[in-house]
Design a protein around this motif. Sequence first.
Motif, mmCIF file in Angstrom:
data_model
loop_
_atom_site.group_PDB
_atom_site.id
_atom_site.type_symbol
_atom_site.label_atom_id
_atom_site.label_comp_id
_atom_site.label_asym_id
_atom_site.label_seq_id
_atom_site.Cartn_x
_atom_site.Cartn_y
_atom_site.Cartn_z
ATOM 1 N N ASP A 158 0.709 7.245 -7.695
ATOM 2 C CA ASP A 158 1.098 5.836 -7.554
ATOM 3 C C ASP A 158 -0.154 4.966 -7.491
ATOM 4 O OD1 ASP A 158 3.811 6.357 -7.436
ATOM 5 O OD2 ASP A 158 3.727 6.763 -5.277
ATOM 6 N N LEU A 159 0.057 3.685 -7.775
ATOM 7 C CA LEU A 159 -1.041 2.720 -7.624
ATOM 8 C C LEU A 159 -1.078 2.310 -6.159
ATOM 9 C CD1 LEU A 159 -3.105 1.113 -9.424
ATOM 10 C CD2 LEU A 159 -1.405 -0.691 -9.532
ATOM 11 N N LEU A 160 -2.101 2.765 -5.431
ATOM 12 C CA LEU A 160 -2.119 2.572 -3.977
ATOM 13 C C LEU A 160 -3.204 1.584 -3.560
ATOM 14 C CD1 LEU A 160 -1.664 6.263 -2.741
ATOM 15 C CD2 LEU A 160 0.081 4.480 -2.983
ATOM 16 N N ASP A 161 -2.961 0.962 -2.426
ATOM 17 C CA ASP A 161 -3.867 -0.044 -1.890
ATOM 18 C C ASP A 161 -5.148 0.607 -1.364
ATOM 19 O OD1 ASP A 161 -4.937 -2.289 -0.894
ATOM 20 O OD2 ASP A 161 -3.201 -2.864 0.325
ATOM 21 N N ALA A 162 -6.292 0.109 -1.816
ATOM 22 C CA ALA A 162 -7.572 0.636 -1.315
ATOM 23 C C ALA A 162 -8.307 -0.434 -0.501
ATOM 24 C CB ALA A 162 -8.440 1.093 -2.488
ATOM 25 N N GLY A 163 -7.597 -1.485 -0.107
ATOM 26 C CA GLY A 163 -8.196 -2.553 0.705
ATOM 27 C C GLY A 163 -8.869 -3.615 -0.142
ATOM 28 N N THR A 164 -9.106 -4.796 0.469
ATOM 29 C CA THR A 164 -9.766 -5.949 -0.176
ATOM 30 C C THR A 164 -9.315 -6.197 -1.624
ATOM 31 O OG1 THR A 164 -11.674 -4.526 -0.694
ATOM 32 C CG2 THR A 164 -11.869 -5.955 1.237
ATOM 33 N N GLY A 165 -8.015 -6.214 -1.801
ATOM 34 C CA GLY A 165 -7.466 -6.531 -3.118
ATOM 35 C C GLY A 165 -7.683 -5.438 -4.146
ATOM 36 N N HIS A 166 -8.029 -4.278 -3.687
ATOM 37 C CA HIS A 166 -8.372 -3.170 -4.565
ATOM 38 C C HIS A 166 -7.215 -2.172 -4.588
ATOM 39 C CE1 HIS A 166 -12.163 -0.654 -5.776
ATOM 40 N NE2 HIS A 166 -11.137 -0.347 -6.535
#
Length: 315
Positions: free
Chosen positions: A298-306
Amino acid sequence: MAIITVEHLQKRFNLEAGFFARFGRFVYAVNDISFHIGENETYGLVGESGCGKTTTARLLVRMYESDGGRIIYRDNTEVGSLGRRELKQYREKVKYVFQDPARSLNPRMSIYEVLVSGCRGSSRWPRGSGREKQLREAAAAILEEVGLGKEDLERRPSEFSGGQRQRISIARGLLMQPDLLICDEVVSALDVSIQGQILNLLLDLRNKRDLSFLFITHDLKVACYFCDRIGVMYRGELMEEAPAAELYKRGLHPYTKLLFSLENAPVKNSKLLITAAGCPFAERCPIAEERCFREHPDLLDAGTGHKVRCHNSLA
Ligand SMILES: Nc1ncnc2c1ncn2[C@@H]1O[C@H](COP(=O)(O)OP(=O)(O)OP(=O)(O)O)[C@@H](O)[C@H]1O
Ligand code: SF4
Ligand SMILES: [Mg+2]
């Protein structure tokens, strides 16, 4: 506020001819992608040849109808359900500058006709005795804005260099005062020195106008230079999305790292996506594990809009 919001957009093409035809199989040119482009924002869509960039652009202006998902213009205009007249108005606001200026400028037309031929049906220039004069003034002004002159209005496309033709394509896109300009590989066919000039022109336009861009390129370094945010696309999917500076400093996805490492970004063809099992990048990925061939990440959140789509990049 977002100018464009894309939600779970899909487009597949039937492989009519060849070996796969009898299986009724498809190319998933755009496979469930979501992103938005804010007001005055420049969003880059980056990836190798065949990954689905142009198809995405064409879906946005409904040159293709999508097979799934939706496109929202501004707050709540659903692009897929616009009627003929509304679609025409929408296409004045969302302009597509084609990949290939040599083919997109009609060689038989004067530059004036090239620029204004799409404007005559617009409510911006209503039919009447003053219309041609107004159009001529607007066309001359826009040509000057892109670094050409009003004396060029009567010339033909063949009299111009590749870089100048690209300026004319951009001028044509701008004449309607769009909210969003889609620039599809507008510099890739040009010499490096000319590329710089066109990029500077676009930067200039960005600073002077209220304009959002969808900037499509296979060159990640160029995208990092020009864009606010970037989506990295592979086989129809977004693999990573981040603010450009963040991506440049801390690209997480193995595919993004590969794109950065390529000198002059040679263009390779991604193979066609026939089935959707596992990670689309698994065959080329240097850190692929057994799980990658089975489970789609999945496309997962890596923080700071990433955001990143990879089983191993967030560990
Ligand atoms: N009209 C079409 N009919 C069938 N297949 C198509 C069509 N348009 C695109 N495709 C296929 O869809 C995939 C995505 O193509 P697309 O043109 O969107 O890629 P792209 O990222 O713009 O590539 P490039 O950098 O070469 O312009 C490719 O596999 C392509 O062969
Ligand atoms: S999910 Fe696996 S194959 Fe895909 S990019 Fe990440 S490590 Fe590589
Ligand atoms: Mg393309």
